[in-house]
Design a protein around this motif. Sequence first.
Motif, mmCIF file in Angstrom:
data_model
loop_
_atom_site.group_PDB
_atom_site.id
_atom_site.type_symbol
_atom_site.label_atom_id
_atom_site.label_comp_id
_atom_site.label_asym_id
_atom_site.label_seq_id
_atom_site.Cartn_x
_atom_site.Cartn_y
_atom_site.Cartn_z
ATOM 1 N N HIS A 9 30.707 6.083 7.200
ATOM 2 C CA HIS A 9 31.916 5.272 7.180
ATOM 3 C C HIS A 9 31.651 3.874 6.646
ATOM 4 O O HIS A 9 32.483 3.300 5.932
ATOM 5 C CB HIS A 9 32.537 5.200 8.582
ATOM 6 N N THR A 10 30.498 3.314 6.976
ATOM 7 C CA THR A 10 30.137 1.990 6.459
ATOM 8 C C THR A 10 29.907 2.059 4.957
ATOM 9 O O THR A 10 30.330 1.170 4.201
ATOM 10 C CB THR A 10 28.877 1.469 7.159
ATOM 11 N N PHE A 11 29.249 3.121 4.502
ATOM 12 C CA PHE A 11 29.009 3.301 3.066
ATOM 13 C C PHE A 11 30.322 3.377 2.296
ATOM 14 O O PHE A 11 30.480 2.764 1.238
ATOM 15 C CB PHE A 11 28.191 4.569 2.840
ATOM 16 N N LEU A 12 31.294 4.108 2.845
ATOM 17 C CA LEU A 12 32.570 4.279 2.145
ATOM 18 C C LEU A 12 33.419 3.012 2.190
ATOM 19 O O LEU A 12 34.152 2.713 1.239
ATOM 20 C CB LEU A 12 33.352 5.452 2.752
ATOM 21 N N GLY A 53 36.372 8.628 -0.637
ATOM 22 C CA GLY A 53 35.022 9.152 -0.736
ATOM 23 C C GLY A 53 34.998 10.622 -1.082
ATOM 24 O O GLY A 53 35.933 11.363 -0.762
ATOM 25 N N ILE A 54 33.932 11.028 -1.758
ATOM 26 C CA ILE A 54 33.689 12.448 -2.025
ATOM 27 C C ILE A 54 32.253 12.758 -1.642
ATOM 28 O O ILE A 54 31.305 12.142 -2.149
ATOM 29 C CB ILE A 54 33.920 12.816 -3.502
ATOM 30 N N LEU A 55 32.101 13.701 -0.724
ATOM 31 C CA LEU A 55 30.781 14.226 -0.355
ATOM 32 C C LEU A 55 30.668 15.622 -0.947
ATOM 33 O O LEU A 55 31.522 16.476 -0.687
ATOM 34 C CB LEU A 55 30.642 14.277 1.171
ATOM 35 N N LYS A 104 37.015 3.849 -11.222
ATOM 36 C CA LYS A 104 38.386 3.424 -11.551
ATOM 37 C C LYS A 104 39.380 3.850 -10.478
ATOM 38 O O LYS A 104 40.391 3.189 -10.255
ATOM 39 C CB LYS A 104 38.815 4.040 -12.889
ATOM 40 N N ARG A 105 39.079 4.948 -9.824
ATOM 41 C CA ARG A 105 39.975 5.487 -8.793
ATOM 42 C C ARG A 105 39.594 5.015 -7.382
ATOM 43 O O ARG A 105 40.122 5.517 -6.403
ATOM 44 C CB ARG A 105 39.958 7.018 -8.862
ATOM 45 N N ASN A 106 38.679 4.061 -7.310
ATOM 46 C CA ASN A 106 38.223 3.526 -6.028
ATOM 47 C C ASN A 106 37.631 4.631 -5.159
ATOM 48 O O ASN A 106 37.908 4.742 -3.972
ATOM 49 C CB ASN A 106 39.369 2.821 -5.282
ATOM 50 N N VAL A 107 36.800 5.472 -5.785
ATOM 51 C CA VAL A 107 36.162 6.591 -5.095
ATOM 52 C C VAL A 107 34.650 6.394 -5.116
ATOM 53 O O VAL A 107 34.065 6.184 -6.184
ATOM 54 C CB VAL A 107 36.500 7.942 -5.763
ATOM 55 N N LYS A 108 34.029 6.465 -3.946
ATOM 56 C CA LYS A 108 32.574 6.471 -3.855
ATOM 57 C C LYS A 108 32.122 7.906 -3.653
ATOM 58 O O LYS A 108 32.676 8.620 -2.828
ATOM 59 C CB LYS A 108 32.103 5.603 -2.692
ATOM 60 N N PRO A 150 40.678 6.556 2.588
ATOM 61 C CA PRO A 150 40.177 5.287 3.135
ATOM 62 C C PRO A 150 40.270 5.181 4.652
ATOM 63 O O PRO A 150 39.507 4.417 5.260
ATOM 64 C CB PRO A 150 41.068 4.241 2.445
ATOM 65 N N ASP A 151 41.193 5.935 5.291
ATOM 66 C CA ASP A 151 41.257 5.923 6.758
ATOM 67 C C ASP A 151 40.328 6.960 7.375
ATOM 68 O O ASP A 151 40.424 7.256 8.566
ATOM 69 C CB ASP A 151 42.698 6.123 7.243
ATOM 70 N N LYS A 152 39.419 7.502 6.537
ATOM 71 C CA LYS A 152 38.339 8.405 6.964
ATOM 72 C C LYS A 152 38.850 9.772 7.416
ATOM 73 O O LYS A 152 38.211 10.464 8.210
ATOM 74 C CB LYS A 152 37.480 7.776 8.074
#
Length: 241
Positions: free
Chosen positions: A36-39, A44-46, A73-77, A150-152
């Motif tokens: 969660h801290t990383f994102l 996020g995509i795992l 660009k899509r704000n995705v980690k 973003p809300d996990k």
Amino acid sequence: RTSCRQRQVLKMPGLLLGDEFPDFEAETTVGRIKLHTFLGDSWGILFSHPRDFTPVCTTELGRAARLSSEFTKRNVKIIALSIDSVEDHHCWTKDILAYNCEESSCISLPFPIIADSKRDLAVALGMLDPDEKDKDGLPLTARCVFVISPDKKLKLSILYPATTGRNFDEILRVVDSLQLTAGRQVATPADWQPGECVMVPPALMEQEAASMFPAGVYTKNLPSGKKYLRYTPPPKYNTNH
């Protein structure tokens, strides 16, 4: 080291859409991370892989690396997982980069790889493929894709067998759909692409739909006479692409 509470969360029988994604800690190629801290505030995509130094996985991580600017660009980690060690991951990274290009500028992957040598996460998150086994007879990790908002919360999951490589263009497309429809009363039809019309859900009354979508609502006539195939131009949404 995970706490007792974290271990209880990770032993949940299965992740369902809308569930909060477990906030695990793990060793990665960029050090120890807490998911969660990383994102942070990003999407996020795992995505998981059977193991290092395998052909399909190498092509997948190479493709993900080439598309890293599109995810940004899509704000995705994005973060990968494989059941080998961090040391193996670093060695494998050189092969992945060599697959992508021969230029000296290709010196690192733009995302971390989680080490899951004991398969704790693979088991806890339901990633194992019972039909594909390693030389010791242990199940390999399947090719999972988890999209996290973003809300996990888990917003999308795709599970491929170990024998089938993923289509990362499709992963980008579903991210576009998820971001467009988040908090809006619209849906995207089959094969939808960004910029195309979206669909108005049947639960939205005609007068309410007309008010909500000033660009117009278009209904396709059907033999049943039911007016449930309704389209509207895509609403504008806040993205960086």
